[in-house]
Design a protein around this motif. Sequence first.
Motif, short mmCIF file in Angstrom:
data_model
loop_
_atom_site.label_atom_id
_atom_site.label_comp_id
_atom_site.label_asym_id
_atom_site.label_seq_id
_atom_site.Cartn_x
_atom_site.Cartn_y
_atom_site.Cartn_z
N VAL A 56 0.86 -1.19 0.00
CA VAL A 56 0.00 0.00 0.00
C VAL A 56 0.89 1.23 0.00
O VAL A 56 1.88 1.30 0.73
CB VAL A 56 -0.92 0.00 1.24
N ARG A 57 0.55 2.20 -0.82
CA ARG A 57 1.39 3.38 -1.00
C ARG A 57 0.70 4.66 -0.53
O ARG A 57 -0.53 4.77 -0.57
CB ARG A 57 1.77 3.53 -2.48
N ASN A 58 1.51 5.61 -0.14
CA ASN A 58 1.02 6.94 0.21
C ASN A 58 2.06 7.95 -0.25
O ASN A 58 3.27 7.68 -0.17
CB ASN A 58 0.82 7.04 1.74
N TYR A 59 1.59 9.08 -0.74
CA TYR A 59 2.48 10.11 -1.26
C TYR A 59 2.11 11.47 -0.69
O TYR A 59 0.94 11.77 -0.46
CB TYR A 59 2.40 10.18 -2.79
N ALA A 60 3.11 12.30 -0.54
CA ALA A 60 2.85 13.70 -0.27
C ALA A 60 2.22 14.32 -1.51
O ALA A 60 2.53 13.93 -2.64
CB ALA A 60 4.15 14.43 0.07
N ASP A 61 1.34 15.27 -1.30
CA ASP A 61 0.66 15.90 -2.43
C ASP A 61 1.66 16.51 -3.41
O ASP A 61 1.42 16.53 -4.62
CB ASP A 61 -0.29 16.99 -1.93
N SER A 62 2.77 16.99 -2.88
CA SER A 62 3.74 17.69 -3.72
C SER A 62 4.45 16.78 -4.71
O SER A 62 5.06 17.27 -5.66
CB SER A 62 4.78 18.38 -2.83
N VAL A 63 4.38 15.45 -4.50
CA VAL A 63 5.10 14.54 -5.40
C VAL A 63 4.18 13.54 -6.09
O VAL A 63 4.66 12.71 -6.87
CB VAL A 63 6.22 13.78 -4.65
N LYS A 64 2.90 13.63 -5.84
CA LYS A 64 1.98 12.70 -6.50
C LYS A 64 2.06 12.84 -8.01
O LYS A 64 2.03 13.96 -8.54
CB LYS A 64 0.54 12.97 -6.02
N GLY A 65 2.15 11.73 -8.68
CA GLY A 65 2.25 11.73 -10.12
C GLY A 65 3.66 11.97 -10.64
O GLY A 65 3.92 11.84 -11.83
N GLN A 66 4.56 12.31 -9.74
CA GLN A 66 5.95 12.61 -10.12
C GLN A 66 6.90 11.54 -9.59
O GLN A 66 7.85 11.16 -10.25
CB GLN A 66 6.33 13.98 -9.58
N PHE A 67 6.67 11.10 -8.35
CA PHE A 67 7.51 10.10 -7.72
C PHE A 67 6.72 8.81 -7.57
O PHE A 67 5.50 8.83 -7.40
CB PHE A 67 7.94 10.56 -6.32
#
Length: 121
Positions: A56-67
Motif C-alpha cells: 500500500v502506498r502513500n504520497y505527499a501531495d507535492s510529489v503525487k504523479g511525479q515520484f
Amino acid sequence: VQLQAFGGGLVQAGGSLRLSCAASGRDFSRSVMGWFRQAPGKEREFVAAITWTGGVRNYADSVKGQFTISKDNAKNTVYLQMNSLKPEDTAVYYCASGTRWIPRAEAYDYWGQGTLVTVSS
C-alpha cells in the motif's frame, strides 16, 4: 537495523533519478518504509511510504504523479523513482522504517544516512 540509502546525485531539471534503500537487520514484513527529504533551512518532510506487506502506498501531495515508491522483497530494498525533477526537489533524501502508517518523521524508528539530490535549473 541498517538502512542504506543511495542513488542521489546531480541532475538537470526535468531529469530522473532512482533512489534505493537497502534494509537489513530485522524482519520488515510488518514495517512501513518511508522516504523523507530535508532541504537546506527546512524541516524534514514526508515524501512517500509503502507497506512492506501488501504494497500500500502513500504520497505527499507535492510529489503525487511525479515520484513512485516501490519495493523488492527478495532484495529487501525500497526504491523511489523520481521523474520530472525540479530545483525545488533538491534535498537530502532519507529512507526510514517504522510500524505506523503516519506520514510524519516522528512515527519512524530507524533511519538511513541520507543521499543528496541536487536538481539544477
